[in-house]
Design a protein around this motif. Structure first.
Motif, PDB file in Angstrom:
ATOM      1  N   ARG A 256       0.833  -1.195   0.000  1.00 18.36           N
ATOM      2  CA  ARG A 256       0.000   0.000   0.000  1.00 18.36           C
ATOM      3  C   ARG A 256       0.868   1.245   0.000  1.00 18.36           C
ATOM      4  O   ARG A 256       1.981   1.266   0.536  1.00 18.36           O
ATOM      5  N   GLU A 257       0.350   2.320  -0.588  1.00 19.63           N
ATOM      6  CA  GLU A 257       1.114   3.556  -0.734  1.00 19.63           C
ATOM      7  C   GLU A 257       1.566   4.111   0.608  1.00 19.63           C
ATOM      8  O   GLU A 257       2.723   4.509   0.767  1.00 19.63           O
ATOM      9  N   GLU A 258       0.666   4.115   1.591  1.00 16.35           N
ATOM     10  CA  GLU A 258       1.032   4.688   2.883  1.00 16.35           C
ATOM     11  C   GLU A 258       2.102   3.844   3.588  1.00 16.35           C
ATOM     12  O   GLU A 258       2.934   4.365   4.327  1.00 16.35           O
ATOM     13  N   ASP A 259       2.107   2.531   3.336  1.00 20.41           N
ATOM     14  CA  ASP A 259       3.137   1.670   3.918  1.00 20.41           C
ATOM     15  C   ASP A 259       4.495   1.917   3.261  1.00 20.41           C
ATOM     16  O   ASP A 259       5.539   1.862   3.924  1.00 20.41           O
ATOM     17  N   LEU A 260       4.470   2.179   1.956  1.00 21.24           N
ATOM     18  CA  LEU A 260       5.716   2.520   1.256  1.00 21.24           C
ATOM     19  C   LEU A 260       6.308   3.809   1.812  1.00 21.24           C
ATOM     20  O   LEU A 260       7.517   3.883   2.088  1.00 21.24           O
ATOM     21  N   ILE A 261       5.465   4.806   1.985  1.00 21.93           N
ATOM     22  CA  ILE A 261       5.929   6.087   2.529  1.00 21.93           C
ATOM     23  C   ILE A 261       6.521   5.895   3.926  1.00 21.93           C
ATOM     24  O   ILE A 261       7.574   6.443   4.253  1.00 21.93           O
TER      25      ILE A 261
END
Length: 275
Positions: A256-261
């Motif tokens: 997920r995008e927020e996990d990547l960030i």
């Protein structure tokens, strides 16, 4: 509430196999995604889950009972969103079309009116309520089809390629809506080729190829298998591709995008701490 699909087989009228021994499980308060390329059997499986077609063999159970034995009781619990909105728009006006589902539930007229107005407002299409569904844009038609499903408010949502006709804002709304339905304890099944959407919404993922489940599990297991995804024609999520290139030896890959960030932020913090 639990749905079990057990060893389901189905073939098209010309004899071409569509599903070959598919088994899966669906539970209340969970989003399950069927990820696969065109021709993998996703849409056929949704039709079987909706009770619109019957498998040639195998069975589909709702809390231990065959859905075929539940008749209209099951169909009232279950709502399907077709990939092409034209397949489910039937009435002369948008407002009448959205009211079809609630009317099948034998609701009072006032409640039907309230449900229809509420979903039309929420989807931003109240201004086309009196128009013909056949004289609006494709994007608007997709919203009308979704509005009809929301007005019905079923316990089981079956969504076929729901992001295919939506713009960026529409996809963001769809993700929020699916999360809200999950919080309400609905069963949500999403059939899609879009690994980005699947990464954001899913609790579990079934990867289908040529009518078979070739991988199943949590998104961080199924969606990080780049070799498997690409071998059947599915583009891995951007998060997975980026992280795998930057950190090729990482054991945990965010989907997920927020996990990547968060992962990148944590890495940068460690770098700065050790300077």
């Amino acid at each position: 509430m639990k749905i079990e699909v057990i060893g389901v087989h189905y073939s098209y009228p010309d004899g071409t196999p569509a599903l070959q021994g598919v088994s899966l499980e669906l539970r209340s308060g969970e989003v399950v995604s069927l990820l696969g390329p065109n021709g993998s059997g996703k849409s056929t499986l949704l039709l079987i889950l909706a009770g619109l077609i019957e498998p040639l063999s195998g069975e589909v159970l709702l809390n231990g009972e065959r859905i075929s034995s539940l008749g209209t009781r099951y169909r009232k619990m279950c709502g399907i969103l077709f990939q092409d909105p034209a397949d489910q728009l039937l009435a002369p006006t948008v407002e009448e079309d959205v009211s079809i589902g609630p009317r099948q539930l034998d609701l009072p007229e006032e409640e039907i009116k309230d449900r229809v107005e509420s979903v039309l407002l929420r989807l931003g299409i109240i201004d086309i309520r009196g128009k013909s569904p056949y004289k609006i844009s494709y994007g608007q038609a997709a919203k009308v089809a979704l509005a009809g499903l929301l007005a019905q408010d079923p316990d089981i949502y079956l969504l076929d390629e729901p992001s295919s006709s939506l713009d960026l804002y529409g996809v963001s709304f769809l993700i929020e809506l699916i999360q809200e339905l999950r919080d309400q304890g609905k069963i949500i099944v999403v059939a899609s080729q879009d690994s980005e959407l699947v990464a954001e919404i899913s609790d579990r993922v079934y990867l289908l190829d040529r009518g078979r489940v070739v991988s199943a599990g949590k998104p961080d297991r199924v969606l990080t298998d780049i070799e498997m995804l690409t071998s059947i024609g599915i583009r891995p999520p951007t998060t997975v591709r980026i992280f795998s290139k930057v950190f090729p030896n990482a054991k945990e890959i965010p989907v997920r995008e927020e996990d990547l960030i968060r992962k990148i932020r944590d890495f940068l913090y460690l770098v700065l701490e050790n300077r």
